[in-house]
Scaffold this motif. Structure first.
Motif, PDB file in Angstrom:
ATOM      1  N   ILE A 129       0.856  -1.176   0.000  1.00 22.91           N
ATOM      2  CA  ILE A 129       0.000   0.000   0.000  1.00 22.91           C
ATOM      3  C   ILE A 129       0.895   1.231   0.000  1.00 22.91           C
ATOM      4  O   ILE A 129       2.099   1.138   0.269  1.00 22.91           O
ATOM      5  N   ALA A 130       0.314   2.370  -0.294  1.00 21.78           N
ATOM      6  CA  ALA A 130       1.110   3.598  -0.377  1.00 21.78           C
ATOM      7  C   ALA A 130       0.266   4.787   0.056  1.00 21.78           C
ATOM      8  O   ALA A 130      -0.961   4.705   0.152  1.00 21.78           O
ATOM      9  N   GLY A 131       0.948   5.907   0.299  1.00 22.79           N
ATOM     10  CA  GLY A 131       0.261   7.152   0.585  1.00 22.79           C
ATOM     11  C   GLY A 131      -0.264   7.246   2.003  1.00 22.79           C
ATOM     12  O   GLY A 131       0.024   6.421   2.869  1.00 22.79           O
ATOM     13  N   ALA A 132      -1.073   8.284   2.227  1.00 23.83           N
ATOM     14  CA  ALA A 132      -1.669   8.542   3.534  1.00 23.83           C
ATOM     15  C   ALA A 132      -2.810   9.530   3.341  1.00 23.83           C
ATOM     16  O   ALA A 132      -3.060  10.011   2.231  1.00 23.83           O
ATOM     17  N   THR A 133      -3.506   9.835   4.423  1.00 26.57           N
ATOM     18  CA  THR A 133      -4.638  10.740   4.327  1.00 26.57           C
ATOM     19  C   THR A 133      -4.195  12.201   4.377  1.00 26.57           C
ATOM     20  O   THR A 133      -3.192  12.547   5.000  1.00 26.57           O
ATOM     21  N   ARG A 136     -12.215   2.832   2.434  1.00 22.49           N
ATOM     22  CA  ARG A 136     -11.979   2.067   1.198  1.00 22.49           C
ATOM     23  C   ARG A 136     -10.576   1.464   1.217  1.00 22.49           C
ATOM     24  O   ARG A 136     -10.393   0.280   0.884  1.00 22.49           O
ATOM     25  N   VAL A 137      -9.584   2.257   1.593  1.00 21.94           N
ATOM     26  CA  VAL A 137      -8.205   1.757   1.607  1.00 21.94           C
ATOM     27  C   VAL A 137      -8.037   0.686   2.683  1.00 21.94           C
ATOM     28  O   VAL A 137      -7.329  -0.298   2.481  1.00 21.94           O
ATOM     29  N   LEU A 138      -8.708   0.863   3.811  1.00 25.14           N
ATOM     30  CA  LEU A 138      -8.635  -0.143   4.879  1.00 25.14           C
ATOM     31  C   LEU A 138      -9.214  -1.469   4.406  1.00 25.14           C
ATOM     32  O   LEU A 138      -8.650  -2.540   4.664  1.00 25.14           O
ATOM     33  N   THR A 139     -10.312  -1.408   3.685  1.00 23.17           N
ATOM     34  CA  THR A 139     -10.921  -2.627   3.148  1.00 23.17           C
ATOM     35  C   THR A 139     -10.000  -3.310   2.144  1.00 23.17           C
ATOM     36  O   THR A 139      -9.827  -4.530   2.157  1.00 23.17           O
ATOM     37  N   ASP A 140      -9.386  -2.510   1.274  1.00 23.50           N
ATOM     38  CA  ASP A 140      -8.568  -3.065   0.193  1.00 23.50           C
ATOM     39  C   ASP A 140      -7.160  -3.457   0.648  1.00 23.50           C
ATOM     40  O   ASP A 140      -6.569  -4.392   0.079  1.00 23.50           O
ATOM     41  N   GLY A 141      -6.615  -2.726   1.616  1.00 23.18           N
ATOM     42  CA  GLY A 141      -5.192  -2.910   1.914  1.00 23.18           C
ATOM     43  C   GLY A 141      -4.833  -3.204   3.346  1.00 23.18           C
ATOM     44  O   GLY A 141      -3.652  -3.135   3.707  1.00 23.18           O
TER      45      GLY A 141
END
Length: 225
Positions: free
Chosen positions: A86-90, A132-137
């Motif tokens: 995963i990459a990035g942040a909020t 969404r990112v938590l679900t995917d990654g």
């Protein structure tokens, strides 16, 4: 200043300031390295500067060295396992990540990382809600470039959702924000686009710890606690 030329930047070529400069008899050259989708495409712009400074042969030699190191490292990585990434942040309400077809996404793929959004295409950045990112990654093995964060503590203080990711729990997040130059600038922003070979080696070293024993991480470092 009487410059021989002005190096310009623009999205649509419509810039009144540059038009005024040209009317004054000063050439304007637009630098378009930012639209290159392939990491080596960005680095190849050194050839333009080689022409401008009368150092074409030197620029060509430097690019060929970067290209050689990049392609050899990519070839090595393809024989290794493929951890999920995963990459990035909020930022405020949204989580920003690179598209799969971006140069950052391409380097993760060339490092044989299984980027969770590898199949996305577009320009700019992906923008998702944290759910969404938590679900995917959530189960991703490695976390690359979590924004400007330099420590797990700061991340958790800003957003408790970060601590739910396996890569956070297992202390497998790596940031470029810890590596700064002599004047305090983040080295990644200053050099990464011109040295994709070093970015790739860093990622290969991170994703495959037993590879590249002689390479010392240059841009990326483990987050502090």
């Amino acid at each position: 200043m009487q410059p021989d030329l002005v190096m310009g930047y623009g999205i649509d070529g419509d810039n009144p300031i540059y038009e005024s400069i040209q009317k004054a008899g000063i050439p304007v050259i637009y630098n378009g390295d930012w639209i290159e989708m392939h990491p080596l495409g960005k680095a190849e712009w050194i050839k333009l500067f080689g022409v401008l400074y009368g150092k074409e042969k030197e620029a060509d030699r430097i690019f060929k060295e970067i290209e050689k190191e990049y392609l050899e490292t990519k070839k090595l990585a393809q024989s290794l396992e493929s951890p999920s990434v995963i990459a990035g942040a909020t930022w405020k309400e949204n989580w920003y990540l690179p598209y799969g077809n971006s140069w950052q996404g391409k380097i993760i793929a060339d490092a044989n990382g299984n980027y969770i959004y590898a199949n996305t295409t577009g320009t700019g950045s992906l923008s998702y809600h944290v759910e969404r990112v938590l679900t995917d990654g959530q189960n991703a093995d490695i976390w690359i470039a979590p924004g400007q964060y330099t420590s797990y503590r700061a991340m958790e203080e800003d957003n408790s959702a970060y601590s739910q990711f396996d890569a956070f729990k297992n202390r497998q997040a790596y940031t470029f924000a810890l590596n700064v130059g002599a004047r305090g600038g983040v080295t990644y922003y200053e050099e990464a686009s011109m040295r994709p070979d070093l970015v790739l080696k860093d990622l290969v070293k991170i994703l495959h710890p037993n590879s590249l024993p002689q390479h010392q991480l240059y841009f990326f470092k483990p987050l502090n606690d």
